[in-house]
Design an enzyme around this catalytic site. Structure first.
Site, PDB file in Angstrom:
ATOM      1  CG  ASP A 116      47.022  18.240   0.082  1.00  0.00           C
ATOM      2  OD1 ASP A 116      47.338  18.822  -0.452  1.00  0.00           O
ATOM      3  OD2 ASP A 116      47.215  16.900  -0.337  1.00  0.00           O
ATOM      4  CD  GLU A 148      47.139  14.066  -3.075  1.00  0.00           C
ATOM      5  OE1 GLU A 148      47.405  14.329  -4.336  1.00  0.00           O
ATOM      6  OE2 GLU A 148      47.776  14.671  -2.273  1.00  0.00           O
ATOM      7  CG  HIS A 201      52.607  14.041  -4.390  1.00  0.00           C
ATOM      8  ND1 HIS A 201      52.408  15.138  -4.602  1.00  0.00           N
ATOM      9  CD2 HIS A 201      53.849  13.800  -4.856  1.00  0.00           C
ATOM     10  CE1 HIS A 201      53.226  15.911  -5.264  1.00  0.00           C
ATOM     11  NE2 HIS A 201      54.268  15.055  -5.165  1.00  0.00           N
ATOM     12  CG  ASP A 259      51.090  16.001   0.712  1.00  0.00           C
ATOM     13  OD1 ASP A 259      52.133  15.059   1.105  1.00  0.00           O
ATOM     14  OD2 ASP A 259      50.823  16.212  -0.406  1.00  0.00           O
TER      15      ASP A 259
END
Length: 595
Positions: free
Chosen positions: A34, A36, A175, A180
């Site tokens: 994942d 960000e 998040h 995640d």
């Protein structure tokens, strides 16, 4: 001889590859990751955090997590959403340091992400920004899989938080990249568990299931279950047994399975699959036999969903007739009538273009019917234009016209230099007058004739050989073997590595098809089959095991003139050297006769 026999297994056998069998999910390494970011688009946003979990066989192998220093600040909205601040990124490594580490962490693994297109788009942009080549990532998207598996009654949507709650994830997504990614691992395993109950146990099955394939199309996948995994030909049939489509493949089962997945995007093929009720297969010794069988079966059955090679009989030849005053004509077949032939052409337009190229250089008569040296008739306008010597009204004697015919025959069967020279001279005159379009027409006519003559001579040489035995090395250091008689594949074979090939060469020759040649450059097979044999014999490492006759081209033949033309399409390689044979080692194999 039946065109669709069941062929015996080749000597030494061929073991199916793991790709053909499918990769079990328990044996695949996945990197669930994942990212960000500072925004929603990779063009104007940057990555702020990587989080990844490497799993195999349901167990966590390793984890990867790091913040990434950005060139601009983190927007306040992103800080509220993720909790990542400018102060946290101030001492973090730059993207140029983090990306190589992540690429190494995920090397040889299948990437998994929730809404994978978003994360992959940032990865691709990061590679381009840093100057790394973009890898061809194999990936899975848990959101896409969930849309195919999870019902609305179970979850109101396919958000990661909703799926994590449904599957009882041990980590709550918040998040942040690593959290995640951990939650996505549990979602992935939950989805895999459900897929396993549906009989989806390999990575290939997952790719297929996640694609947009209709249930009816997916159900027909069982038609490929019993097909061979080696080279061969496959025939799709409808309920009445009519052949709908014929194809070939190095792995029949793997290729046929693709027709029932989203990787097959052709609308016509979807229609064909919908009508198909069974798939038959013919195992072949090697790729050449598969190509030849495909051509013959398409010509035999004329399947409605095959577009090419359905009508090999619809070829055209140019014939220079055998009469007192010969002329050019178009015919559908070669006969033993004393005429000189050029072809085959796939269409009448190609034959007409080549004929115009010859007539530009050689003043053959263009009128129809037979002429008699004892009876004259009025000449046409071509005589006044210098395009014809007018043998019809006696201005050109039988002997004088015979010299013109001899020039035309030499251009067709030997050296086309007279056609090339005449075309170049006229092109020069037209170019000097800036009549470039007309010059291009003359060029195209000349090129059409020269290529046709070179192809005719090449095929005629192969077609004249009573018997040729060739061998091509295989990837596992065995040998693929072919017996060719008058340009027709008469037997195909393979011999495994370590097997003494000498006892088999006599067997493959003895069991090969008996071939009775007809007239012309393609005496026993289509031009397409002969050209595929030529290409196969030009494979690197190919050997001539036996040769009855001569395989050679004339040093001053059309091949030389064709080689000087601009490249149009790759042509099969020729025997090396003028008037020479390619003699190679004696390497036989296991016999089997093609249909």
């Amino acid at each position: 001889m039946s065109p669709e026999p069941s062929a015996p297994a080749p000597a030494g056998g061929r073991q199916g590859s793991f790709d053909e069998l499918g990769r079990p999910l328990r044996d695949v390494t996945f990197v669930v990751f994942d990212l960000e970011t500072t925004g929603t688009g990779p063009a104007e946003s940057e990555i702020t955090e990587f989080g990844a979990v490497k799993v195999r066989g349901g167990e966590v192998v390793a984890e990867f997590a790091t913040l990434v220093r950005t060139s601009d600040g983190v927007p306040p909205l992103i800080t509220v959403l993720t909790g990542i601040t400018d102060a946290m990124l101030a001492t973090a490594p730059a993207l140029a340091e983090v990306l190589p580490a992540f690429l190494e962490f995920s090397r040889d693994a299948v990437l998994v992400a929730h809404n994978a297109p978003f994360d992959l788009s940032f990865l691709k942009a990061a590679c381009e920004r840093v100057g790394y080549p973009v890898p061809a990532w194999e990936h899975l998207d848990t959101a896409r899989l969930a849309r195919r598996i999870v019902t609305r009654d179970e979850s109101p949507n396919n958000k990661l938080s909703s799926l994590a709650q449904l599957f009882g994830a041990r980590t709550e997504p918040c998040h942040r990249a690593l959290s995640d990614a951990r939650a996505t691992v549990d979602v992935l395993h939950g989805l895999f568990e459900r897929l396993g109950n549906l009989g989806v146990t390999t990575l290939e099955d997952v790719h297929e299931y996640s694609a947009r394939v209709s249930p009816a199309q997916r159900r027909k996948r069982t038609l490929a279950d019993d097909l061979p995994t080696g080279p061969g030909v496959y025939l799709f049939r409808d309920g009445s047994g009519r052949v709908l489509y014929v194809g070939k493949s190095a792995s029949v089962r793997a290729r046929v399975r693709n027709y029932f997945t989203a990787s097959e995007t052709r609308t016509r093929m979807a229609e064909m699959v919908a009508a198909a009720e069974r798939v038959d297969a013919i195992e072949c010794a090697h790729a050449l036999e598969a190509e030849v069988r495909e051509l013959r079966l398409i010509a035999q059955h004329k399947p409605p969903y095959n577009r090419r090679s359905r009508f090999p009989e619809r070829v055209v030849f140019l014939r220079l007739t055998d009469e007192p005053f010969p002329r050019l004509s178009q015919v559908r077949a070669v006969r033993d009538d004393g005429g000189t032939y050029l072809g085959p052409f796939g269409a009448a337009a190609g034959a007409e273009l080549a004929a115009d190229g010859l007539l530009e250089a050689v003043a053959l008569r263009r009128c129809g019917g037979r002429l008699s040296p004892r009876r004259t008739s009025p000449a046409c306008a071509l005589a006044e234009l210098g395009k014809c010597g007018a043998p019809c009204d006696g201005r050109q004697s039988l002997e004088e016209y015979a010299a013109v015919v001899a020039t035309a025959r030499e251009a067709m069967a030997g050296d086309p230099a007279v056609v090339v020279a005449a075309a170049h001279a006229r092109i020069g005159r037209l170019a000097a007058q800036q009549r470039f379009e007309e010059a291009a027409v003359v060029r195209d006519r000349m090129a059409s004739f020269v290529r046709a003559a070179a192809r005719h001579q090449r095929l005629a040489v192969l077609g004249a050989i009573p018997e040729l035995v060739g061998a091509v090395p295989t990837a596992d250091r065995g040998w693929d073997l072919a017996v060719v008689r008058h340009g027709r594949l008469a037997a195909a074979a393979t011999v495994a590595r370590g097997v003494d090939p000498r006892p088999w060469v006599d067997a493959v020759v003895a069991t090969a098809e008996t071939v009775r040649p007809g007239p012309g450059p393609t005496p026993a097979a289509s031009a397409a089959e002969m050209e595929r044999i030529e290409r196969w014999l030009s494979t690197p490492g190919a050997r001539l095991v036996q040769l009855a006759g001569t395989w050679a081209w004339p040093a001053a033949g059309a091949a030389r003139a064709a080689s000087e033309l601009p490249e149009r399409a790759p042509a099969p390689s020729a025997p090396s050297g003028p008037r020479t044979d390619r003699r190679m080692a004696h390497q036989p194999g296991h016999p089997r006769r093609p249909s």
